[in-house]
Structure formats: structure tokens, C-alpha cells
Enzyme design. Structure first.
Site, PDB file in Angstrom:
ATOM      1  CG  ASN A 237       0.560  -0.847   4.632  1.00  0.00           C
ATOM      2  OD1 ASN A 237       0.944  -1.774   3.932  1.00  0.00           O
ATOM      3  ND2 ASN A 237       1.378  -0.168   5.439  1.00  0.00           N
ATOM      4  CG  HIS A 238      -4.539  -2.996   1.457  1.00  0.00           C
ATOM      5  ND1 HIS A 238      -5.410  -3.877   2.034  1.00  0.00           N
ATOM      6  CD2 HIS A 238      -5.165  -1.794   1.467  1.00  0.00           C
ATOM      7  CE1 HIS A 238      -6.521  -3.260   2.367  1.00  0.00           C
ATOM      8  NE2 HIS A 238      -6.396  -1.986   2.042  1.00  0.00           N
TER       9      HIS A 238
END
Ligand code: PMT
Length: 428
Positions: A237-238
Site C-alpha cells: 500500500n501507499h
């Protein structure tokens, strides 16, 4: 803000023009503003403009050249409820850090009895320079509040961190300070943020003697996890780790021992009180957290842990040419927060985060209950500047009794300080 006495220090920076908006916001909110400006500050903005906006004569010299009357920096130090230095240049920050009092802004700072807030503004390389960073750290260690600069285009046309925070955000920060102080004691903002033993000598610190006296030991999870699909691919994820690292630094500044368990990030942490454990996957983070938590007073779970992982990772690279269309079975990862909530003793506190995209409040309240947290920090991807990646966040702290405390958009460092301040109240 009504009736508050604010000394606004302005130094030599192109961001001095932003002081006009700041003064207007403060005056409009009922504050009395006394501007003190350095000689180089006057190269960027005129005292006439500042005096007109603040409705007070600007102080820039030790005495009035016309009639010789003395401008007392000592009186200002007693008069003020708060001193704000915005913009604060590298030069002024350096002088503040080393008590070099060669202009009236610096003598005012050294005479100041009220809390001091500093909003740095400079070029990105100047800001990054170890000398500047060390000076900023030194100011923090004296109890000054640093309003982190933002990232963006700078006067030099370079892009990076160094832009003074926007006047509206600085105003919110100050307003928040006053409103927090109204409900607690006068010096609570810095006291609460510095609620642990501030006299801890770093060389004294031993990671093998946790939970001694008021020196707290905190587990912090940060960053993303990477769930391996094959040797070259992962589910991720970011998350960059910035929020978790800001929390770790904020705790370390209190003299607390920090056990930072982080997923793969590009950040460094060289504070001597931060001990870092690098992990890759949710299973590894779970293992580290379960091992470390029993020795800690507090756990703050800021990591964006993957909720699912491939049931089985391939040992060799999956080939597009030979595999064609394919599907993967995902299984849930261990829920670290829930597990720690189950293991939590009555002398431990557990803080979680909720990253939401919809039904924010409802989902956060449910997570708080389900994971047996003492409070949860909600951030929503629907709020501009909040959540993953950037240097800012907009948080709402929700307590176990359901009360909510929203905060304005602010730097992740400032948000971290707010979270630690809230934590300090719980600990006391
Ligand atoms: O790293 P940055 O780029 O600075 O971004 C910061 C952030 C957005 C990652 C951070 O502010 C944040 O919101 N972290 C929590 C992200 C998240 O996973 O939220 P969640 O709502 O899915 O999880 C709820 C809580 O359970 C969190 O405390 C999480 O750490 C924890 N959790 C979740 C899943 C899992 N398997 N184990 C967990 O412990």
C-alpha cells in the site's frame, strides 16, 4: 484568542509577506499583536505595512532613533501570552539555538516567559543541512514548538521541504494551543508534550530496563507491509512511514524509549532513543509486536498492515508468457491491533489508527471497540492533505468513551505531538 498578547517575530525571508495574512487572522480573532522584526526582515517587508495591519508600532531597534526611548525586550517577554517567529530563517534559528542576541528579536526571544512557536522558512538544502536540523532539534529540546515547513515550490524554483507553513495553518495551530490551554493549566501544552522526565540523560538510557519510573517505553508500528506473491512481486500500500516516524521522534523527544517496528520505508531514524526493527510482512510485524509489547507501557499502531496475503507465495517468478490468466487465493493476515488488545494489561495503553474512505466515524468507533483500544486516531483519504505519503495529516482522536477531538490539517510532526499530548493526559 480574544485579548491574547502575541509577539510576532519576523526575520529575513521571502515568506515575510505571509506575515501580513497571519497578522490579519490574529487581529480578526481578537488578539493583540506586537511585531518585532530583524534588520534583514525589513528588507522583505516594510514596518509601515506591519504597523498598519497590527495596529501597533513595529519594534525593530533597541531604542527609537528620534527620541532615544528604549524598546524593552524584557517588558515584551512579560507581556506576551505567546511568541511566534514566522518566518524563522536559518540564521535566526541558529542564533536562537546558541543564545546569540545581536538584534531585538533575539533578545526578546531570550527574555520570553511565554511559549515560543517557530515556523522555519528556507531553501530545501538549507533546511536539510545537518547544522540546521541540529539547531531545530536543539530548539525543540528547550521546549519550543516547531511548526514544520511544508513541501512545495520554493523561491529558488527548487521543489522540496522548506516553505513556511501557510498562515491559515499556523493560525489554527496557535488557536488550538490556546483552546487546549483554556481547559488545562497555563503551561499544559508544552508540559503535556513533555510529560515524561525531561531530565533524562541520553547516555543513561538502557533499553534493557523498561518501565522504570516515569520513563516510558513505547512500541510504534509504522509503514506498509509487503506480502510476497513471488520473489519479485508483492501486495502493498501507499504508506511511507512518515506518520509513524513522526510519532517515534515525538516520543523520543520526551525521553521515552521507542521500539519502532517498521515495514519497508525510505526513512531513517537516528535518535538514540529509537530502536528500530525492520520487517517486511504482516506476519513478521505481528511476531515483532507480540514479542516487544509485554515490555512496553504503550503501543501506537500506525502501520498500514495488509489485511490479506497470498495463501502461498511462489518460489520462482510467475511468468506472464507461460501462466496466462491466473488467480490467487488470499487469506487474512493476523490482526496485530486486535491481538495486542487481547493481551493488554491494565497498566498498558493501546492506541490505534483508522484509515477510512467512507463512514469514517462509524468505522473508527467500531475499530476502537473491536480492537480494545484506549483511543483511535482517525484519518480519512477524503480529506485533502491527509493520510498516505504527504507531510501533513488531518486527524480526529476518538476516545474509548466515544468523545471526539478533531484537529486541523497540520504537519505530521505537529499531529504526532498532539497524539502524544493526548496520550500524556491518559497516562497521568
Ligand atoms: O505512512 P504515511 O504515508 O505517513 O501514512 C500514514 C497512515 C495513513 C498509514 C497512518 O496515518 C494510518 O492511518 N495508519 C493506519 C492504516 C491502517 O491500516 O488503518 P486500518 O483502519 O486498516 O487499521 C486499523 C488499525 O489496525 C491500525 O492501527 C492498524 O495498524 C491496525 N491493523 C490493521 C490490520 C492488521 N492486520 N493489523 C493491525 O494491527
Amino acid at each position: 484568542m480574544q485579548g491574547k498578547h502575541i509577539v510576532l517575530g519576523i526575520t529575513g525571508s521571502i515568506a515575510a509577506y505571509k506575515a501580513c495574512t497571519l497578522i490579519r487572522l490574529l487581529v480578526k480573532a481578537g488578539a493583540e499583536v506586537q511585531v518585532v522584526i530583524t534588520p534583514s526582515g525589513k528588507q522583505f517587508i516594510t514596518p509601515l505595512t506591519l504597523a498598519t495591519l497590527s495596529r501597533n508600532a513595529v519594534v525593530s531597534e533597541f531604542f527609537d532613533r528620534n527620541d532615544g526611548s528604549w524598546h524593552s525586550h524584557v517588558d515584551l517577554g512579560v507581556w506576551a501570552d505567546l511568541m511566534l517567529i514566522a518566518p524563522a530563517s536559518a540564521s535566526t534559528i541558529g542564533k536562537m539555538a546558541h543564545a546569540i542576541a545581536d538584534n531585538i528579536l533575539l533578545t526578546t526571544y531570550l527574555s520570553m516567559r511565554a511559549p515560543v512557536f517557530v515556523a522555519p522558512a528556507m531553501d530545501l538544502d538549507m533546511y536539510k543541512h545537518p547544522s540546521t536540523q541540529a539547531n531545530i532539534e536543539r530548539l525543540r529540546s528547550f521546549g519550543n514548538h516547531i511548526i514544520e515547513p511544508a513541501e512545495g515550490e520554493l523561491a529558488s524554483s527548487l521543489v522540496g521541504k522548506g516553505r513556511m507553513e501557510e498562515p491559515e495553518a499556523i493560525f489554527e495551530y496557535i488557536a488550538q494551543y490556546f483552546s487546549s490551554n483554556e481547559s488545562t493549566s497555563d503551561s499544559s501544552f508544552s508540559d503535556a508534550v513533555s510529560c515524561a522526565s525531561s531530565d533524562v540523560s541520553l547516555s543513561d538510557v538502557s533499553f534493557s530496563s523498561p518501565m522504570s519510573g516515569s520513563r516510558k517505553k513505547v512500541l510504534i508500528t509504522a509503514g506498509p507491509t509487503h506480502e510476497r506473491i513471488d520473489p519479485v512481486r508483492f501486495l502493498g500500500n501507499h504508506s511511507t512511514g512518515k506518520m509513524g516516524f513522526a510519532l517515534a521522534e515525538s516520543c523520543a523527544r520526551q525521553g521515552w524509549e521507542v521500539e519502532l517496528v517498521t515495514g519497508p520505508v525510505h526513512l531513517s531514524s537516528d535518535h538514540p532513543l529509537i530502536r528500530r526493527t525492520d520487517v517486511e510482512s504482516a506476519i513478521q510485524m505481528h511476531e515483532a509486536a507480540i514479542r516487544i509489547f509485554p515490555d512496553c507501557d504503550v503501543a501506537i499502531l500506525c502501520a498500514a498492515v495488509a489485511d490479506f496475503m497470498p495463501k502461498q507465495a511462489e518460489t520462482t517468478k510467475i511468468k506472464r508468457e507461460t501462466t496466462g490468466e491466473w488467480s490467487m487465493t488470499l487469506v487474512p493476515t493476523p490482526d496485530i491491533a486486535r491481538e495486542l488488545g487481547r493481551l493488554k494489561r491494565s497498566d498498558q495503553l493501546l492506541v490505534g489508527f483508522a484509515l477510512e474512505t467512507n463512514d469514517e466515524q462509524k468505522n473508527a468507533h467500531e475499530k476502537l471497540q473491536r480492537k480494545n483500544l484506549d483511543f483511535i486516531v482517525l484519518n480519512s483519504l477524503r480529506d485533502k492533505g491527509a493520510g498516505f505519503g504527504g507531510d501533513t495529516n488531518k486527524i480526529t482522536i476518538i476516545d474509548a468513551d466515544g468523545t471526539e477531538q478533531p484537529y486541523p490539517l497540520q504537519s505530521k510532526h505537529a499531529a504526532a505531538d498532539e497524539i502524544i499530548r493526548h496520550l500524556c493526559k491518559k497516562l497521568s
